[in-house]
Design a protein around this motif. Structure first.
Motif, PDB file in Angstrom:
ATOM      1  N   GLU A 129       0.834  -1.192   0.000  1.00  0.00           N
ATOM      2  CA  GLU A 129       0.000   0.000   0.000  1.00  0.00           C
ATOM      3  C   GLU A 129       0.870   1.244   0.000  1.00  0.00           C
ATOM      4  OE1 GLU A 129      -3.964   1.515   2.492  1.00  0.00           O
ATOM      5  OE2 GLU A 129      -2.571   0.047   3.369  1.00  0.00           O
ATOM      6  N   ARG A 130       0.497   2.246  -0.803  1.00  0.00           N
ATOM      7  CA  ARG A 130       1.295   3.460  -0.959  1.00  0.00           C
ATOM      8  C   ARG A 130       0.714   4.623  -0.153  1.00  0.00           C
ATOM      9  NH1 ARG A 130       4.240   3.076  -5.790  1.00  0.00           N
ATOM     10  NH2 ARG A 130       4.575   0.873  -6.242  1.00  0.00           N
ATOM     11  N   ASN A 131       1.604   5.548   0.242  1.00  0.00           N
ATOM     12  CA  ASN A 131       1.166   6.797   0.854  1.00  0.00           C
ATOM     13  C   ASN A 131       1.054   7.871  -0.224  1.00  0.00           C
ATOM     14  OD1 ASN A 131       3.804   7.735   0.338  1.00  0.00           O
ATOM     15  ND2 ASN A 131       4.511   7.109   2.358  1.00  0.00           N
ATOM     16  N   GLY A 132       0.744   9.100   0.191  1.00  0.00           N
ATOM     17  CA  GLY A 132       0.588  10.187  -0.759  1.00  0.00           C
ATOM     18  C   GLY A 132       1.879  10.613  -1.422  1.00  0.00           C
TER      19      GLY A 132
ATOM     20  N   VAL B 149      18.381  10.409  20.473  1.00  0.00           N
ATOM     21  CA  VAL B 149      17.526  10.823  19.362  1.00  0.00           C
ATOM     22  C   VAL B 149      16.238  11.419  19.906  1.00  0.00           C
ATOM     23  CG1 VAL B 149      16.171  10.006  17.398  1.00  0.00           C
ATOM     24  CG2 VAL B 149      18.467   9.086  17.800  1.00  0.00           C
ATOM     25  N   LEU B 150      15.821  12.522  19.320  1.00  0.00           N
ATOM     26  CA  LEU B 150      14.492  13.065  19.548  1.00  0.00           C
ATOM     27  C   LEU B 150      13.759  13.016  18.214  1.00  0.00           C
ATOM     28  CD1 LEU B 150      12.327  14.509  21.238  1.00  0.00           C
ATOM     29  CD2 LEU B 150      13.445  16.681  20.689  1.00  0.00           C
ATOM     30  N   VAL B 151      12.671  12.272  18.156  1.00  0.00           N
ATOM     31  CA  VAL B 151      11.883  12.218  16.923  1.00  0.00           C
ATOM     32  C   VAL B 151      11.107  13.533  16.838  1.00  0.00           C
ATOM     33  CG1 VAL B 151      10.103  11.006  15.614  1.00  0.00           C
ATOM     34  CG2 VAL B 151      11.717   9.707  17.027  1.00  0.00           C
ATOM     35  N   THR B 152      11.631  14.461  16.058  1.00  0.00           N
ATOM     36  CA  THR B 152      11.030  15.785  15.963  1.00  0.00           C
ATOM     37  C   THR B 152       9.903  15.828  14.932  1.00  0.00           C
ATOM     38  OG1 THR B 152      12.997  16.309  14.626  1.00  0.00           O
ATOM     39  CG2 THR B 152      12.923  17.176  16.864  1.00  0.00           C
ATOM     40  N   GLU B 153       9.877  14.864  14.023  1.00  0.00           N
ATOM     41  CA  GLU B 153       8.749  14.718  13.100  1.00  0.00           C
ATOM     42  C   GLU B 153       8.642  13.260  12.663  1.00  0.00           C
ATOM     43  OE1 GLU B 153       8.523  17.188   9.635  1.00  0.00           O
ATOM     44  OE2 GLU B 153       9.025  19.016  10.731  1.00  0.00           O
ATOM     45  N   HIS B 154       7.415  12.822  12.526  1.00  0.00           N
ATOM     46  CA  HIS B 154       7.112  11.528  11.909  1.00  0.00           C
ATOM     47  C   HIS B 154       5.642  11.534  11.579  1.00  0.00           C
ATOM     48  CE1 HIS B 154       5.631   7.286  12.135  1.00  0.00           C
ATOM     49  NE2 HIS B 154       6.644   7.128  11.295  1.00  0.00           N
ATOM     50  N   GLY B 155       5.301  11.051  10.414  1.00  0.00           N
ATOM     51  CA  GLY B 155       3.896  11.015  10.042  1.00  0.00           C
ATOM     52  C   GLY B 155       3.727  10.401   8.676  1.00  0.00           C
ATOM     53  N   ILE B 156       2.581  10.670   8.075  1.00  0.00           N
ATOM     54  CA  ILE B 156       2.287  10.088   6.774  1.00  0.00           C
ATOM     55  C   ILE B 156       1.429  11.047   5.971  1.00  0.00           C
ATOM     56  CG2 ILE B 156       0.347   8.823   7.800  1.00  0.00           C
ATOM     57  CD1 ILE B 156       0.725   6.679   5.657  1.00  0.00           C
ATOM     58  N   GLN B 157       1.832  11.298   4.747  1.00  0.00           N
ATOM     59  CA  GLN B 157       1.040  12.121   3.846  1.00  0.00           C
ATOM     60  C   GLN B 157       0.013  11.224   3.173  1.00  0.00           C
ATOM     61  OE1 GLN B 157       3.126  14.555   0.896  1.00  0.00           O
ATOM     62  NE2 GLN B 157       1.436  14.204  -0.515  1.00  0.00           N
ATOM     63  N   THR B 158      -1.247  11.466   3.465  1.00  0.00           N
ATOM     64  CA  THR B 158      -2.308  10.670   2.859  1.00  0.00           C
ATOM     65  C   THR B 158      -3.654  11.342   3.066  1.00  0.00           C
ATOM     66  OG1 THR B 158      -3.459   8.526   2.888  1.00  0.00           O
ATOM     67  CG2 THR B 158      -2.507   9.272   4.982  1.00  0.00           C
ATOM     68  N   PRO B 159      -4.527  11.288   2.059  1.00  0.00           N
ATOM     69  CA  PRO B 159      -5.889  11.784   2.254  1.00  0.00           C
ATOM     70  C   PRO B 159      -6.769  10.756   2.956  1.00  0.00           C
ATOM     71  CG  PRO B 159      -5.613  11.040   0.003  1.00  0.00           C
ATOM     72  CD  PRO B 159      -4.268  10.911   0.658  1.00  0.00           C
ATOM     73  N   ASP B 160      -6.269   9.525   3.089  1.00  0.00           N
ATOM     74  CA  ASP B 160      -7.003   8.423   3.714  1.00  0.00           C
ATOM     75  C   ASP B 160      -6.589   8.325   5.181  1.00  0.00           C
ATOM     76  OD1 ASP B 160      -8.215   6.101   4.526  1.00  0.00           O
ATOM     77  OD2 ASP B 160      -7.304   4.816   3.004  1.00  0.00           O
ATOM     78  N   ASP B 161      -7.381   8.884   6.065  1.00  0.00           N
ATOM     79  CA  ASP B 161      -6.992   8.915   7.478  1.00  0.00           C
ATOM     80  C   ASP B 161      -6.951   7.536   8.103  1.00  0.00           C
ATOM     81  OD1 ASP B 161      -6.330  10.719   9.784  1.00  0.00           O
ATOM     82  OD2 ASP B 161      -8.039   9.649  10.638  1.00  0.00           O
TER      83      ASP B 161
END
Length: 419
Positions: A295-298, A323-335
């Motif tokens: 499955e692909r992300n945006g 390490v501090l994870v200062t950003e992590h997420g996913i670009q997607t219109p499908d929440d």
């Protein structure tokens, strides 16, 4: 997975950025470029999410998720809209925001430059100017003098290696590079300067020059912060994919790491932590990048929850600092993808911590859908959606999913999930 799998001191937060959320950042270089003809930006940022006015609401949303940290940037262009002219109102605003974080039990993680800078700075040589480190250090010093005693962690620069990562992976088509150069040339002409530059639209031929300039700026900023408060943890955040090699692909993987990440990971050996910002895994075969099935992300890459743990592991191995994870997420219109992705990624991260990698915290990008630079408002990465007319924030199912992850780890301290 239980809340005991991560230490009690672990930071659970969301990451935001001033230009992308606050709106009307009209003294900034990015605003100027958005209104240049031609421009690489799909649309202007305009009012963004009205975050400058609605900051209390946004802190309430973060606290309502049971979080204990909030990452945001202090916009230099608001604090010093003209060279040598410092806005007391802007400093007052950000001080209220820091205090608002503390009142809600949120550790303020402050970024001193999240890509944007003042227009006057960009027109006077930007980060490559001889006096750029001193000018940036002055900004860091005035911020520290005002509320540095209440900041939890300091991030000097946000993703100074982003352009190298994009260009190494050919994320932007050739015509975009041409348009970028034309935009910067037009901006220089409009500003009456010899050149114009901004931190996240750097032409390919200037990458090495800007890496050296960002390094000088980071060191000057770190020194300025430490001069005011020696015990404040300081670091730089970098964009880093999880680079994985199939048999025969090790040389390509290692070359990518050396070109994009290793300079900053070695630089972080002199810092208190390294900020990791991960969104994808890249697989290298003997003949180049390989796209696995799935499955692909945006962004067009395969969704891989284990990518964060892999990026964190490599960052610590090279830097030797937490390490501090200062950003992590996913670009997607499908929440639904986001709601499944975040808990799975955190589970892998917790396993990495149990294996011995020191991780200070996790900040999800981002609290709400916002202005995603050249992509405008089309990209969706938020835990909340924003009505573009009323600016009302509405939680997505992924907000509840993240809140549940935090609740499991923090126990009864964790607050309530959104309804």
């Amino acid at each position: 997975m239980t809340h005991t799998s991560l230490p009690d001191t672990f930071l659970w937060g969301v990451a935001t950025a001033g230009h992308q959320n606050e709106g009307d950042n009209s003294a900034s270089d990015t605003w100027f470029l958005e209104h240049t003809t031609p421009t690489l930006f799909r649309e202007p940022s305009g009012p963004a999410c009205r975050g400058y006015q609605r900051w209390e609401t946004d802190l309430d949303l973060a606290a309502g998720l049971g979080l204990n940290a909030f990452r945001f940037s202090v916009e230099w262009a608001r604090v010093e809209p003209e060279r040598g002219v410092v806005s007391a109102e802007a400093l007052d605003h950000y001080e209220r925001k820091v205090d608002g974080c503390l009142e809600r039990g949120l550790a303020p993680v402050v970024t001193f430059s999240h890509f944007t800078a003042p227009h006057w700075f960009a027109a006077a040589g930007s980060w490559t100017a001889a006096d750029a480190p001193a000018r940036f250090a002055e900004q860091c010093d005035r911020v520290m003098a005002r509320f540095g005693d209440r900041v939890s962690h300091a991030v000097t620069l946000n993703e100074p290696n982003l352009e190298q990562l994009l260009q190494a992976g050919a994320k932007l088509p050739a015509e975009a590079e041409t348009l970028k150069r034309r935009m910067l040339e037009a901006a220089a002409h409009a500003a009456g300067s010899a050149a114009y530059a901004s931190a996240n639209v750097i032409p390919a031929h200037r990458q090495d020059e800007f890496q050296a300039a960002f390094t000088r700026a980071h060191r000057a900023a770190r020194d300025a912060v430490k001069a005011r408060r020696g015990d404040l943890p300081v670091g730089v955040s970098i964009a880093i994919a999880d680079e994985v090699a199939l048999p025969g692909g090790e040389e390509r993987r290692d070359a990518k790491r050396a070109a994009v990440y290793d300079h900053w990971l070695r630089e972080a050996r002199h810092d208190d932590f390294i900020g990791v910002q991960n969104y994808e895994r890249i697989v290298h075969g003997p003949d180049g990048e390989v796209t696995p099935d799935g499955e692909r992300n945006g962004m067009g890459t395969v969704i891989e929850p284990a990518s964060l743990a892999g990026a964190v592991r490599y960052a610590h191995e090279v830097s030797g600092v937490p390490v501090l994870v200062t950003e992590h997420g996913i670009q997607t219109p499908d929440d639904a993808q986001r709601a499944a992705f975040v808990p799975a990624a955190v589970e892998h991260l917790a396993a990495e911590v149990r294996a011995g990698t020191p991780v200070l915290g996790y900040c999800h990008w981002t609290l709400m859908d916002n202005f995603e630079w050249i992509f405008g408002y089309g990209a969706r990465l938020g835990l909340h959606e924003v009505d573009r007319d009323t600016f009302e924030r509405r939680p997505k199912p992924s907000a509840k999913a993240y809140a549940e992850v935090v609740r499991r780890h923090r126990g009864p301290r964790g607050g309530c999930a959104p309804s």
